[in-house]
Design an enzyme around this catalytic site. Sequence first.
Site, mmCIF file in Angstrom:
data_model
loop_
_atom_site.group_PDB
_atom_site.id
_atom_site.type_symbol
_atom_site.label_atom_id
_atom_site.label_comp_id
_atom_site.label_asym_id
_atom_site.label_seq_id
_atom_site.Cartn_x
_atom_site.Cartn_y
_atom_site.Cartn_z
ATOM 1 N N TYR A 149 10.125 -9.924 -49.166
ATOM 2 C CA TYR A 149 10.652 -8.894 -48.251
ATOM 3 C C TYR A 149 10.761 -9.437 -46.826
ATOM 4 O O TYR A 149 11.804 -9.302 -46.171
ATOM 5 C CB TYR A 149 9.767 -7.632 -48.293
ATOM 6 C CG TYR A 149 10.043 -6.668 -47.160
ATOM 7 C CD1 TYR A 149 11.259 -5.981 -47.086
ATOM 8 C CD2 TYR A 149 9.109 -6.461 -46.141
ATOM 9 C CE1 TYR A 149 11.522 -5.112 -46.026
ATOM 10 C CE2 TYR A 149 9.359 -5.603 -45.086
ATOM 11 C CZ TYR A 149 10.561 -4.927 -45.029
ATOM 12 O OH TYR A 149 10.825 -4.078 -43.986
ATOM 13 N N LYS A 155 14.191 -9.985 -44.457
ATOM 14 C CA LYS A 155 14.391 -9.379 -43.129
ATOM 15 C C LYS A 155 14.687 -10.471 -42.102
ATOM 16 O O LYS A 155 15.520 -10.299 -41.217
ATOM 17 C CB LYS A 155 13.157 -8.568 -42.697
ATOM 18 C CG LYS A 155 12.879 -7.318 -43.491
ATOM 19 C CD LYS A 155 13.993 -6.301 -43.483
ATOM 20 C CE LYS A 155 14.134 -5.490 -42.230
ATOM 21 N NZ LYS A 155 15.201 -4.462 -42.363
HETATM 22 N N1 LIG Z 1 8.615 1.798 -42.590
HETATM 23 C C1 LIG Z 1 8.121 0.840 -41.835
HETATM 24 O O1 LIG Z 1 6.916 0.794 -41.580
HETATM 25 C C2 LIG Z 1 9.040 -0.209 -41.244
HETATM 26 C C3 LIG Z 1 8.491 -1.144 -40.367
HETATM 27 C C4 LIG Z 1 9.329 -2.099 -39.787
HETATM 28 C C5 LIG Z 1 10.675 -2.106 -40.089
HETATM 29 N N2 LIG Z 1 11.168 -1.198 -40.968
HETATM 30 C C6 LIG Z 1 12.610 -1.244 -41.258
HETATM 31 O O2 LIG Z 1 13.162 0.013 -40.916
HETATM 32 C C7 LIG Z 1 14.262 0.311 -41.765
HETATM 33 C C8 LIG Z 1 14.110 1.704 -42.323
HETATM 34 O O3 LIG Z 1 12.906 1.776 -43.054
HETATM 35 P P1 LIG Z 1 12.369 3.140 -43.662
HETATM 36 O O4 LIG Z 1 10.896 3.129 -43.523
HETATM 37 O O5 LIG Z 1 13.150 4.267 -43.124
HETATM 38 O O6 LIG Z 1 12.694 2.920 -45.201
HETATM 39 P P2 LIG Z 1 13.353 3.927 -46.240
HETATM 40 O O7 LIG Z 1 13.166 3.303 -47.570
HETATM 41 O O8 LIG Z 1 12.851 5.300 -46.043
HETATM 42 O O9 LIG Z 1 14.884 3.891 -45.824
HETATM 43 C C9 LIG Z 1 15.761 2.892 -46.233
HETATM 44 C C10 LIG Z 1 17.029 3.541 -46.732
HETATM 45 O O10 LIG Z 1 17.917 2.510 -47.184
HETATM 46 C C11 LIG Z 1 18.596 3.008 -48.321
HETATM 47 N N3 LIG Z 1 19.069 1.946 -49.192
HETATM 48 C C12 LIG Z 1 18.331 1.099 -49.947
HETATM 49 N N4 LIG Z 1 19.133 0.322 -50.694
HETATM 50 C C13 LIG Z 1 20.400 0.677 -50.391
HETATM 51 C C14 LIG Z 1 21.659 0.246 -50.846
HETATM 52 N N5 LIG Z 1 21.771 -0.700 -51.791
HETATM 53 N N6 LIG Z 1 22.762 0.806 -50.333
HETATM 54 C C15 LIG Z 1 22.670 1.799 -49.393
HETATM 55 N N7 LIG Z 1 21.493 2.258 -48.934
HETATM 56 C C16 LIG Z 1 20.373 1.709 -49.430
HETATM 57 C C17 LIG Z 1 17.536 3.823 -49.068
HETATM 58 O O11 LIG Z 1 18.141 4.735 -49.975
HETATM 59 C C18 LIG Z 1 16.775 4.476 -47.925
HETATM 60 O O12 LIG Z 1 17.252 5.771 -47.653
HETATM 61 C C19 LIG Z 1 14.303 -0.792 -42.808
HETATM 62 O O13 LIG Z 1 15.298 -1.709 -42.446
HETATM 63 C C20 LIG Z 1 12.932 -1.431 -42.725
HETATM 64 O O14 LIG Z 1 12.982 -2.793 -43.084
HETATM 65 C C21 LIG Z 1 10.394 -0.246 -41.533
#
Ligand SMILES: NC(=O)c1ccc[n+]([C@@H]2O[C@H](COP(=O)([O-])OP(=O)(O)OC[C@H]3O[C@@H](n4cnc5c(N)ncnc54)[C@H](O)[C@@H]3O)[C@@H](O)[C@H]2O)c1
Length: 377
Positions: free
Chosen positions: A158, A162
Amino acid sequence: MSLAGVTCLVTGAGGFLGQRIVHLLLEEEEALAEIRLLDKVFSSETLMNFARYKGKAEVKILEGDIRDAAFLHRACQGISLIIHTASIIDILGHVEKQLLWEVNVTGTQLLLEACVHSNVQYFIYTSSIEVTGPNCRGDPICNGDEETAYESSLTFPYAETKRQAEKHVLKADGQALKAGGILQTCALRSMYIFGEGSQFLQNHLDQSLLNKNIHLRTSRKEALVNPVYVGNIAWAHMQIAKALKDPEKAKQIRGQFYYISDDTPPMSYADLDYELTKELGFGIEPQLPMPLVMLYYFALLLESLSFLFRPFFRYIPSTNRHLVNLMNTQFTFSYKKAQRDFGYVPHYTWEEAKQRTGQWIASLIPQRREYLKNKTA
Ligand SMILES: NC(=O)c1ccc[n+]([C@@H]2O[C@H](COP(=O)([O-])OP(=O)(O)OC[C@H]3O[C@@H](n4cnc5c(N)ncnc54)[C@H](O)[C@@H]3O)[C@@H](O)[C@H]2O)c1
């Protein structure tokens, strides 16, 4: 600067962070012209929440896959700003590496290509602190910033996806658009995000409900990190989007990454769970289940078993060395550069963030108790 008249596409719009960003876009006083919401799937509850907003911006729902180039080309037509949050988050290895790569890296590349083709000017990528580390030695960082040198040898898929996706995004800055002008890109490296709607927090809540309301001590107390509240990381996306529209500020921001944290006091991941729920009567185990070195070798043993079983069946260990390191390494970062370059300051204080998240957790408890009772019956 405002986002008045902007046409914006948000990917991952149905996700934890994506939804929060969409709400802020919908609440903008000077309305955007159009907001397109892209996700693989939207729950009916999410759609109902969006429908409650009666703003002036036109809202379009686009259900489809980020790996579908033709779909992305259609989605980007007439768009000037993209906020790209869609991603698969996988810390345990549940998802096949190839799928993770296709969605997180190839999907981002396809979206960048669609931008050039459709003359999208601004691209904001939601990156992650995991791009930086911690590394496999568990070298700590205290109050680091964008200049802090760190040797990171990434092995976990993962984090690697990223990092690669972020590289593509920042490299694409300055690319000529088909109809003239250039693409301007930047990345926000978010700390671990907490807040209402967090799947991680819900999972931790389930574990502690099964453990008589005591949180598992998955990280030692000294492993300080500074998580960010979802309302604040969403706010940072809005601030940088507005700043990109100002040509003077855009000069500073273009092609850059920024660490986004807030004023959450540094504490370990396990202590965050405790802080958010202690007023609800939850406790926390005083110590790790075994000394850290043993925990590391235990994770190695589980990973080895997973490797040996692979020809016969897929066994996903409950922990791995990367996770042990991640949970037990001090890793804190300042948001000073974001403050300097695009005026980011957290919208919510730690007290507000804690209260809002705590209320949400309290509202979850009866249904999670019921769910766990039925599951274990
Ligand atoms: N949650 C955390 O703690 C965290 C920390 C740092 C960075 N991030 C980054 O923030 C962003 C959002 O994270 P989140 O926590 O909201 O995650 P999340 O899983 O709730 O949201 C991600 C969304 O991407 C969509 N998705 C996945 N595969 C897909 C595809 N093939 N086509 C279209 N859509 C697709 C999912 O359906 C989901 O709604 C991500 O890029 C993640 O890497 C999250």
